[in-house]
Scaffold this motif. Structure first.
Motif, short mmCIF file in Angstrom:
data_model
loop_
_atom_site.label_atom_id
_atom_site.label_comp_id
_atom_site.label_asym_id
_atom_site.label_seq_id
_atom_site.Cartn_x
_atom_site.Cartn_y
_atom_site.Cartn_z
N SER C 253 0.81 -1.22 0.00
CA SER C 253 0.00 0.00 0.00
C SER C 253 0.84 1.27 0.00
CB SER C 253 -0.91 0.02 1.23
OG SER C 253 -1.74 -1.10 1.21
N SER C 254 1.95 1.27 0.73
CA SER C 254 2.74 2.49 0.87
C SER C 254 3.36 2.93 -0.45
CB SER C 254 3.83 2.28 1.91
OG SER C 254 4.70 1.25 1.48
N PRO C 257 -0.22 5.08 -2.06
CA PRO C 257 -1.19 5.03 -0.96
C PRO C 257 -2.63 5.32 -1.37
CG PRO C 257 0.71 6.41 -0.40
CD PRO C 257 0.83 6.06 -1.84
N GLU C 258 -2.82 6.06 -2.47
CA GLU C 258 -4.20 6.38 -2.84
C GLU C 258 -4.62 5.59 -4.07
OE1 GLU C 258 -4.84 10.59 -2.97
OE2 GLU C 258 -3.80 10.89 -1.06
N ASN C 305 -5.68 -1.52 2.49
CA ASN C 305 -5.08 -0.22 2.68
C ASN C 305 -6.03 0.66 3.50
OD1 ASN C 305 -3.94 2.31 2.44
ND2 ASN C 305 -3.86 2.30 0.21
N PHE C 307 -6.53 3.65 3.73
CA PHE C 307 -7.12 4.73 2.93
C PHE C 307 -8.42 4.27 2.27
CE2 PHE C 307 -7.60 7.04 -1.10
CZ PHE C 307 -7.56 8.35 -0.66
#
Lengths: 304, 369, 341
Positions: C253-254, C257-258, C305, C307
């Motif tokens: 995910s990092s 991130p979006e 994630n 987010f």
């Protein structure tokens, strides 16, 4: 839209190949075959990535990549021209050293310290007015600076090689070095010059990968592009416009095979993957260009 | 020795000629020449040692483990021979084509096609009687690699297509075929892994130095190198091949069947590489995987060129490469030296070997003959 | 003439070599470890590529590093060509030096592991993937397809165009099986279609990016790269085109991130640490495949994630849990099964 995306991908894939192949054309026209292009590209790639990571300057990254590749190119030139060692074996050694050095720098500076990360990349610069042209605009004029540079470099290098006295000397060195020597032109210096020029462009082609096309470095990132560029030179009959078109052809075939895979044809994907190679073969067979290689290619020059 | 009569335009036939230098001069020259390769390797190791020291590794320990890894035991010696075997096959392949004036960069692809042919026979014709099966497996390897190399040969003779381009492209296509076969038509019967079934036991090459896994393929490599040397330097066909290699036009004027000879040379060249692939399957893995070669075909180019494309010489340059590969593994395993550093040292070793003029020495000799 | 000289050159080389060997052979112990270190637990790794590839091989490298840290073990690795013919020697080298645990990090190493394992009963040989078993030989097999299936269900409810694209490095079980699982999960919603492609490389970030862009041009709005670092090119393309993506093999995910909704996680380091502890304690039992699936919630799972936590439709999570129960109960057979149980 799909066609624009395809052709735009073609240009992105072709750019590093054309850089490297232009340089190698100069080198081979001067009588020196350097099969160590893959190694030089990797040197360029790690140098550019490291430089951009620490300085944040893309311009500095590109310059550093060229200089680093020229340093290793100088070593190659010393062995191949001065010592007169076999060019092919020296080039093979250069590939191993390039892979090793780039991997070693990557591990010491990045992987082992845990600071692996993306770097900033060359942005796409839409050229005013030109990028508005329907169809050709988004393909040719909404790209990054290196792509524009390859468009500029191609005609210049073609002109220099074919229409100037420097180009004549370079071509003569690759055909009849003794004749060149006898009229007082410096054979060694011309060959050194062409090798260094080729190395600088190989460095640039390598730098394109981590700071323009993608934003990362990894060992073996070039994935054989140096060898494809090497193939482009005889494929194009040792001409600059030829390697430009050859690079575009290969890039187009590569972009196309990815799209054919997405299209889920009833053909095994492995055969689609071989499309760029098959197409290169087909064009080679169909084209009537049968230029012979420079007569003194791979032959070290013995002064006196 | 039966040699065809020569014309002035052709290179001299391989008749022995008296060396006019004194005997002591000869001896000194020989000593000097034998020392050169050793000196080259020593110089590379010295520079490597400095590199190792700079980056905090103990060079003495590193080289001791390397020495042990190469010569330290029966098994280690056998493994060096095993690693040398495939590159001798591909080296001989490059040498044959080069003698005929053709750049065969395609030994890698021919090696794969040979491995594919051998596997096909070994798996699907496995119920043939023992020795016949083994012979057929080897023959299939030869034919697989040979036909793959005939393609650039034909394109060269028919339409003068540049063989460097053709052979490199065919390498990629061969890899694609191999990947397709192990994931598709030739995938193992149980269907789980991208590999073929094992070839029949009768198709395996016998072991010759138990308990190591050294197999008879290593002897085949030496025999091949010798046979090809005899072929090139002691037969009319070899004379034609070499004449075409040094001056194609002269050969044509002399009435030699240039096109036919190039095709035959390419068949033999690719056949050698393909035989190497068959030996790898029948001697070691017993089945085909997508990656059956880590680049033996490319190593073959350097193996051949280091000894100036002398087929017999490939045995020794092949051993150098086998030793380098074995040394790399053991230095990682026992001394913890990263592979990338070893790669640098090995690249330098090759550069030093070539720079110290091993090649040039051999070249002068060949010109003298 | 030339040949004679050549033979002379080489004969000298070999004479020298054998001379030195003769001197060296009586004292091979000099290079082996002193007996005091016999108690040290030693773990070796055969890595079929550079250990810092930010993917498959780095996971194995992290495994031995974790074992080194947690157990004070002595660890070593060798980067070896992914060519099965060459690995037998490396297995033997480690076994010969008294390593108690050797990891061969590719299914294609299993033939060699099987041969060597018979000769060294006191060493445990593990292969990452594979099916061969023995008293001291076992494959560690994650049920990647089942975890990927669940992730595919999330994807099925996040897509707008109904099209997803899987991008694999090469068609090996560790890639093909989860991709098949994802496809099946994604296509649980009628009309959805997931295409699987391969880029034939693990390092070519540019190719990964171009493959994703080829899909995006064809209307794909979810990409699932599974190609080590080459796959990160696909994340880059997804970010630029503002579409979604899924991570594979570890929580990625990092990296975007979006963009990355969730990742399949296969915790090889924890799995190998647990096995290492068993081996050291003498409780390790070979003879069967070490299968790790959804029942082991710490080792094989979908990492969502943060987010996207609130952005996944409730219906998707409901289907997700239903499917998970069915898989655990053995009522649902997911495509892309690695080996028979």
């Amino acid at each position: 839209m799909e066609l624009i995306a395809l052709l735009s991908a073609t240009v992105r894939m072709a750019t590093p190949l054309i850089f490297v192949a232009i340089g190698e054309t100069y080198s081979e026209r001067a009588g020196v075959m350097n099969i160590g292009l893959e190694g030089l590209m990797l040197i360029g790639a790690i140098t550019a990535y490291t430089a951009v990571f620490f300085t944040g300057s893309l311009f500095f990254g590109l310059i550093a990549a060229m200089l680093a590749a020229m340093l290793f190119g100088f070593g190659f030139a010393y062995l191949a021209v001065t010592i007169k060692a076999n060019q092919i074996v020296t080039g093979a050694a250069l590939n191993m050293i390039g892979l090793g050095v780039s991997g070693f720098i990557y591990r010491v500076v990045f992987a082992n310290t845990g600071i692996v990360s993306a770097v900033k990349t060359l942005p796409a610069i839409p050229l005013p007015f030109l990028s508005e042209i329907p169809f050709a605009g988004p393909i040719l004029f909404n790209q990054n600076a290196l792509v524009y540079f390859v468009f500029i470099l191609t005609p210049i290098t073609a002109f220099v090689l074919n229409k100037t006295s420097l180009g004549l000397s370079i071509r003569a060195v690759g055909e009849h070095p003794r004749a060149v020597d006898s009229v007082g032109l410096p054979v060694f210096r011309l060959r050194y010059g062409c090798i260094l020029f080729a190395a600088a462009l190989a460095g640039l082609g390598g730098a394109y990968l981590p700071i323009a096309h993608a934003n990362q470095f990894v060992e073996g990132l070039t994935a054989g592009r140096g060898f494809i560029a090497l193939t482009m030179v005889p494929f194009a009959g040792w001409t600059i416009p030829g390697v430009f078109l050859g690079g575009l052809l290969f890039g187009a075939a590569y972009a196309l095979q990815l799209r054919l895979q997405v299209a889920q044809l009833a053909i095994a994907y492995q055969f689609l993957q071989t499309l760029p190679y098959l197409l290169t073969l087909a064009v080679l067979i169909l084209s009537r260009n049968r230029t012979e290689q420079p007569k003194a290619l791979c032959v070290p020059y013995e002064a006196g | 020795m039966s040699e065809p009569s020569t014309t002035p335009a052709m290179p001299k036939p391989p008749a022995s000629r008296l060396d006019l230098r004194s005997r002591s001069g000869q001896l000194w020259g020989a000593v000097r020449r034998s020392l050169m390769p050793l000196l080259a390797v020593a110089a590379a190791l010295l520079v490597g040692a400095i590199l190792l020291l700079i980056f905090g590794y103990d060079p003495i320990q590193a080289y001791a483990t390397m020495w042990h890894g190469i010569f330290g035991s029966q098994r280690n010696i056998s493994e060096v021979l095993l690693k040398a075997t495939p590159v001798v096959f591909t080296g001989v392949a490059v040498a044959i084509a080069y003698s005929c004036g053709i750049w065969n960069i395609g030994a890698e692809g021919q090696f794969y096609l040979g491995a594919i042919g051998a596997t096909y026979v070994g798996v699907y014709w496995g119920d043939l009687p023992g020795f016949a099966l083994l012979l057929l497996v080897m023959f299939a390897g030869f034919i697989g690699g040979g036909l793959w190399a005939v393609i650039p040969g034909l394109l060269k003779t028919w339409i003068n297509a540049n063989e460097v381009v053709v052979t490199i492209m065919l390498n990629y296509i061969a890899l694609g075929i191999s990947s397709y076969l192990v994931t598709g038509p030739m995938k193992e019967a149980s269907g789980y892994f991208p590999q073929t079934d094992m070839i029949a036991d009768a198709a395996r090459l016998p072991r010759i130095w138990l308990p190591t896994r050294l197999h008879v393929g290593v002897i085949l490599a030496v025999i091949l190198a010798i046979l090809v040397t005899i072929l090139l330097y002691r037969t009319p066909l070899g004379f034609e091949i070499r004449t075409i290699g040094s001056n194609r036009n002269a050969a044509r004027f002399a009435g030699m069947p240039v096109k036919r000879t190039i095709i035959i040379a390419m068949l033999l060249s690719g056949g050698s590489a393909g035989l190497g692939g068959a030996v790898e399957i029948a001697g070691l893995t017993g089945r085909l995987f997508a990656h059956i070669s880590p680049g033996y075909g490319f190593d073959g180019i350097a193996v051949s060129l280091i000894v100036n494309n002398n087929p017999l010489g490939t045995i020794f340059s092949g051993l150098l490469f086998g030793g380098l590969r074995a040394g790399s593994e053991i230095m990682q395993i026992s001394a913890g030296i990263p592979s990338v550093l070893i790669q640098i040292i090995q690249g330098m070793t090759i550069a030093f070997v070539i720079a110290f003029g091993v090649y040039n020495i051999l070249q002068t000799q060949q010109q003298k003959i | 003439m030339k040949n004679k000289r050549l033979i002379l050159v080489v004969a000298t080389l070999f004479a020298l070599a054998s001379l030195l060997t003769a001197q060296c052979t009586p004292k091979p112990e000099a290079t082996t470890a002193p007996p005091a270190e016999e108690k040290v637990f030693k773990v070796g790794l055969l890595s079929p590529g550079p250990v810092h590839d930010q993917g498959w091989n780095e996971v194995a490298y992290n495994s031995i590093k974790l074992i080194e840290k947690e157990m004070g073990a002595q660890v070593s690795y060798v980067e070896i060509e992914e060519t099965p013919s060459v690995v037998e020697k490396a297995f033997r080298d480690y076994a010969e030096q008294g390593y108690q645990m050797i990891i061969g990090h590719s299914f294609s190493f299993q033939d060699a592991a099987e041969i060597v394992a018979k000769d060294y009963p006191n060493t445990v040989f593990l292969t990452s993937g594979g099916e061969k078993v023995g008293p001291n030989l076992a494959p560690v097999v994650f049920k990647e397809n089942e975890v990927a299936y669940l992730m595919g269900i999330i994807g099925a409810y996040m897509t707008k165009s109904g099209k997803a694209l899987g991008i694999g490095g090469e068609e090996i079980p560790a890639v093909a099986n989860p991709q098949l699982g994802f496809k099946a999960g994604f296509e649980t919603v009628p009309g959805n279609e997931c295409t699987l492609t391969y880029i034939n490389s693990w390092e070519d970030i540019g190719a990964g990016k171009e493959a994703a862009m080829a899909g995006i041009a064809a209307g794909v709005d979810i990409v699932v790269p599974n190609a080590n670092i080459a796959g990160q090119g696909a994340f880059q393309a997804a970010q630029e085109a503002k579409i979604l993506a899924f991570g594979t093999n570890m929580d990625q995910s990092s990296l975007a991130p979006e963009t990355i909704i969730a990742s399949t996680v296969f915790d090889y380091p924890q799995a190998y640490l647990a096995i290492a502890k068993e081996i050291q304690a003498g409780t390790f039992k070979g003879g069967k495949m070490i299968g790790i699936g959804l029942e082991n919630e710490q080792a094989a799972y979908v990492a969502i994630n943060p987010f996207f936590k609130d952005k996944i439709p409730a219906e998707a999570m409901q289907k997700f849990e239903e499917a998970k129960k069915k898989i655990l109960a053995g009522e649902l057979e997911v495509p892309g099964k690695m080996v028979p149980d």
